[in-house]
Design an enzyme around this catalytic site. Structure first.
Site, PDB file in Angstrom:
ATOM      1  CB  CYS A   2      10.545  -3.168  -3.423  1.00 25.30           C
ATOM      2  SG  CYS A   2       9.933  -3.558  -4.965  1.00 25.30           S
ATOM      3  NE  ARG A  27      10.765  -4.502   2.443  1.00 25.62           N
ATOM      4  CZ  ARG A  27       9.642  -3.094   3.080  1.00 25.62           C
ATOM      5  NH1 ARG A  27       9.389  -3.106   4.572  1.00 25.62           N
ATOM      6  NH2 ARG A  27       9.552  -2.035   2.729  1.00 25.62           N
ATOM      7  CD1 TRP A  74       4.749  -7.035  -4.826  1.00 19.67           C
ATOM      8  CD2 TRP A  74       5.184  -9.043  -4.372  1.00 19.67           C
ATOM      9  NE1 TRP A  74       3.441  -7.942  -4.529  1.00 19.67           N
ATOM     10  CE2 TRP A  74       3.853  -9.327  -4.261  1.00 19.67           C
ATOM     11  CE3 TRP A  74       6.281 -10.101  -3.891  1.00 19.67           C
ATOM     12  CZ2 TRP A  74       3.602 -10.818  -4.056  1.00 19.67           C
ATOM     13  CZ3 TRP A  74       5.468 -12.068  -3.870  1.00 19.67           C
ATOM     14  CH2 TRP A  74       3.421 -11.758  -3.443  1.00 19.67           C
ATOM     15  CG  ASN A 100       9.352  -0.277  -0.801  1.00 21.54           C
ATOM     16  OD1 ASN A 100       8.628  -1.309  -1.976  1.00 21.54           O
ATOM     17  ND2 ASN A 100       9.520  -0.067   0.180  1.00 21.54           N
ATOM     18  N   GLY A 101       8.034   1.354  -3.664  1.00 24.92           N
ATOM     19  CA  GLY A 101       7.160   2.572  -3.866  1.00 24.92           C
ATOM     20  C   GLY A 101       6.174   2.368  -5.563  1.00 24.92           C
ATOM     21  CD  GLU A 479     -12.149 -12.588   5.374  1.00 21.06           C
ATOM     22  OE1 GLU A 479     -12.542 -13.737   4.794  1.00 21.06           O
ATOM     23  OE2 GLU A 479     -10.817 -12.481   5.516  1.00 21.06           O
ATOM     24  CE  LYS A 483      -8.801 -14.051   7.642  1.00 22.49           C
ATOM     25  NZ  LYS A 483      -8.403 -14.507   5.714  1.00 22.49           N
ATOM     26  CD  GLU A 486      -7.803 -18.436   7.067  1.00 20.72           C
ATOM     27  OE1 GLU A 486      -7.418 -19.244   6.300  1.00 20.72           O
ATOM     28  OE2 GLU A 486      -8.211 -17.233   6.997  1.00 20.72           O
ATOM     29  CG  HIS A 502     -36.030 -17.032   8.566  1.00 23.78           C
ATOM     30  ND1 HIS A 502     -37.372 -17.159   8.276  1.00 23.78           N
ATOM     31  CD2 HIS A 502     -35.508 -15.473   7.621  1.00 23.78           C
ATOM     32  CE1 HIS A 502     -37.482 -15.656   7.972  1.00 23.78           C
ATOM     33  NE2 HIS A 502     -37.155 -15.036   7.826  1.00 23.78           N
ATOM     34  CE  LYS A 601      -0.837 -15.423   1.838  1.00 24.58           C
ATOM     35  NZ  LYS A 601      -2.244 -14.361   3.120  1.00 24.58           N
TER      36      LYS A 601
HETATM   37  C1  F6R Z   1      -8.009 -17.693   3.674  1.00 23.57           C
HETATM   38  C2  F6R Z   1      -6.784 -17.829   2.259  1.00 23.57           C
HETATM   39  C3  F6R Z   1      -7.955 -18.427   1.944  1.00 23.57           C
HETATM   40  C4  F6R Z   1      -7.955 -16.948   0.532  1.00 23.57           C
HETATM   41  C5  F6R Z   1      -8.153 -18.450  -0.498  1.00 23.57           C
HETATM   42  C6  F6R Z   1      -8.010 -17.628  -1.972  1.00 23.57           C
HETATM   43  O1  F6R Z   1      -7.692 -16.444   5.224  1.00 23.57           O
HETATM   44  O2  F6R Z   1      -6.088 -16.747   2.321  1.00 23.57           O
HETATM   45  O3  F6R Z   1      -9.374 -18.316   1.901  1.00 23.57           O
HETATM   46  O4  F6R Z   1      -8.391 -16.365   0.622  1.00 23.57           O
HETATM   47  O5  F6R Z   1      -7.591 -19.209  -1.290  1.00 23.57           O
HETATM   48  O6  F6R Z   1      -6.404 -17.462  -2.644  1.00 23.57           O
HETATM   49  P1  F6R Z   1      -6.537 -16.203  -3.601  1.00 23.57           P
HETATM   50  O7  F6R Z   1      -7.015 -14.685  -3.184  1.00 23.57           O
HETATM   51  O8  F6R Z   1      -4.665 -15.919  -3.780  1.00 23.57           O
HETATM   52  O9  F6R Z   1      -6.293 -16.787  -4.930  1.00 23.57           O
END
Ligand code: F6R
Length: 606
Positions: A2, A27, A74, A100-101, A479, A483, A486, A502, A601
């Site tokens: 927050c 935040r 938040w 905040n915390g 992962e 990362k 993307e 294989h 996002k």
């Molecule tokens: C990759 C990324 C996405 C999310 C996916 C699921 O860096 O951020 O692959 O992980 O869209 O999102 P959540 O976790 O919000 O369900």
């Protein structure tokens, strides 16, 4: 996460705080509020929603007084609502607090204070602070500062807290432990804030409080107090060189880089889970005949890591499943004995919710791990745990991934305990490692950023990259692939290292970059075999391995040495080099790392 801010000076506090709050909205933004003191009274305006919506409804600028505190939220305890929005007031409406915390022992304190006839109006952990101060100040007659310091002695957890009282219109009391807090020092006025963005337009001079410190902030000065000794601390302001945009990103050029660096803090917060929810989740998991770990994208990779952790720590088999594949492929097997543990940062991913709706109709038990209170996942879960990572603004998940893995590890450990699957010494060893993880990650961050930027420079023009790991590290490889791909837009492949011979090995020729993730675990020897196979075909070997692993170092063209960590926890520190690689490849290729093309996002369509 927050944001808190306070102002004391000759201007009307409310409009100043309103503007400062908008600077802190990154935040957290599910609710907000302001409290001021004027003529021996505390005034409060607060509500759920974004700051400008609240301002339209309540006119946040129209409040009297030259001293005030404010908060943008938040949620961690209690969903977004008017009652749960900060500032919180005591029973006598004479003290207001923003925080905040996470207060870890709030349930015990709430019970104790309720027995003393304090009336709680919210479901937040924060409210215990204001009632504790009321208890010591208003009811027991201690001076305000002493009451504040005594209250802090009772609190376990993290806090940046600010308090004003109608009995003390010339000061703001603040304190910090494991949550950021700065004093903005002006001429005839002072600010306090979670971060300097809130006041940098008004003053560039700042004093940063350290953990275990409190301060009394007046318009013409401030006194810092060490909580442990109650002794005075002398600290002069530093001059900030940031402009407002740099300040929002804490001086980092992008949110993604800031969030990679925030991981130690996010992990500390992920260790502060509320025990009652973790126990409830564990009991419900224990009852499942089939357990599915469900997620999309990065959250699915956390599930993948989780399935290894549940198996190795708790000896429990789980099925990690990509959410978009669940209904058609596994849906028919779901019944009242099925438990689904859904992992979703946003709690709003359509593929996840669609799978859960199907499971709900078939009477399965739905559990959740999420970063978003009030999200659909929290509403449809029988029980959920909050990972407490704060908002993640970069589209690519970084700090929320490592926090998810840490939450899953804790659940696996708790399940192991419940089922009596771990000897006490193993349990103790694990717990110690868990507590050390944020510190290990701090070391990794300080150590690997530069070498990974250099790796990115070497690989910037490559057409394809290959990531290999075994066991739990195959989730790290997956992962790393996601990362890097993307953010850089370079096609990437990941495989379980054992599978490389294989098929994938046929693509290797001279100079082909192959990343190996080789923590010092039971799979290490076989990984070395795979490295040699790749090397024999001319691959460029880039290994992320224990710093003392000389054998792997010898075989590698580039060696990234990692500090010692329990092998099962390696997915947390070992993914960090790849987050940096992804970030720097994006920069070198001219991509915006915060907003990779074609992505959102939160993916709320099927
Ligand atoms: C990759 C990324 C996405 C999310 C996916 C699921 O860096 O951020 O692959 O992980 O869209 O999102 P959540 O976790 O919000 O369900």
């Amino acid at each position: 996460m927050c944001g808190i801010v306070g102002y004391i000076g000759s201007e009307n506090a409310a409009p100043v705080l309103h503007r400062a709050l908008t600077r802190l909205e990154y935040r957290g933004y599910d609710s907000a509020g302001i409290a001021t003191v004027f003529n021996g009274r505390v005034f409060v305006k607060k509500d759920s929603g974004r700051i400008e919506e609240i301002h339209k409804r309540l006119n946040l600028d129209d409040m009297p007084g030259g001293v005030g505190i404010a908060h943008t939220r938040w949620a961690t305890h209690g969903g977004p609502s008017q009652a749960n929005a900060h500032p919180h007031l005591d029973c006598s409406n004479s003290i207001a607090v923003v925080h905040n915390g996470v207060i870890e022992n709030f349930l015990q304190l709430r019970k104790e204070l309720t027995e003393l006839n304090h009336v709680f109006k919210s479901k937040t952990d924060t409210e215990v602070i204001v009632h504790l101060v009321e208890e010591y100040h208003v009811r027991q007659g201690k001076p305000l500062l002493e009451a504040f310091l005594t209250a802090l002695e009772r609190i376990q957890g993290s806090y940046a807290v600010a308090l004003i009282s109608s009995n003390a219109a010339r000061e703001i009391l603040v304190a910090r432990n494991d949550a950021p807090l700065a004093i903005g020092v002006g001429d005839g006025f002072n600010f306090i804030s979670s971060d300097v963005t809130a006041f940098i337009e008004k003053t560039k001079r700042a004093v940063f409080l350290q953990n275990g410190e409190a301060a009394v902030v007046r318009a013409d000065g401030y006194d810092i107090i060490k909580l442990a000794t109650r002794g005075a601390v002398a600290r002069k302001p530093v001059t900030l060189l940031w402009d407002i945009e740099m300040a929002e990103k804490h001086g980092y050029p992008h949110f993604t880089l800031k969030e990679i660096h925030e991981q130690p803090e996010a992990l500390r917060n992920a260790l502060r889970l509320q025990n009652i929810y973790v126990d409830l989740l564990t009991e419900l998991l224990d009852r499942g005949r089939d357990i599915f770990l469900l997620g999309a994208g990065t959250s699915y990779h956390a599930c993948l890591a989780g399935s290894y952790l549940f198996s190795k720590i708790a000896r429990v088999a789980t099925y990690p499943v990509v959410a978009s594949e669940f209904v058609e492929n596994y849906g028919a097997s779901v019944n009242a004995d099925t438990v689904i543990l859904a992992v979703s940062q946003s709690g709003e991913t359509a593929d996840v919710l669609n799978a859960l709706e199907h499971a709900r109709l078939r009477a399965a038990t739905i559990l959740g791990i999420t970063n978003t209170v009030g999200s659909t996942l929290t509403r449809i879960s029988r029980a959920y745990v909050l990972q407490n990572s704060g908002p993640e603004i970069g589209v690519a998940a970084t700090k929320t991934y490592t926090a998810q893995v840490l939450v899953l590890t804790q659940l696996a450990l708790r399940l192991a305990k419940l089922r009596g699957k771990l000897a006490q010494f193993e349990m103790d060893e694990f717990k110690e490692t868990l507590v050390n993880i944020p510190g290990i990650v701090e070391v990794v961050i300080s150590r690997v950023e530069k070498p990974m930027r250099e790796v990115a420079e070497k690989l910037v023009d490559k057409d394809v990259l290959l990531f290999l790991g075994r066991g739990v590290s195959s989730s790290t490889a997956a992962e790393a692939r996601l990362k890097v791909m993307e953010l850089s837009y370079i096609p990437c492949i990941s495989y379980s290292a054992g599978e490389s011979k294989h098929g994938p090995i046929s693509i290797i020729d001279k100079g082909f970059p192959v990343f190996f993730i080789v923590p010092p675990d039971d799979d290490r020897k076989q990984n070395i075999g795979n490295i040699m196979e790749m090397k024999a075909r001319g691959a460029m070997i880039i290994a992320v391995a224990d710093e003392n692993d000389d054998e792997v170092r010898e075989l590698s063209d580039i060696f990234i040495g990692m500090p010692a960590v329990h092998p099962l926890l390696s997915p947390i520190p070992y993914v960090i080099p790849f987050q940096f690689l992804a970030y720097y490849l994006a920069i070198l290729r001219g991509n915006d790392p915060d907003k990779p093309r074609n992505l959102a996002k939160s993916v709320t369509v099927l």
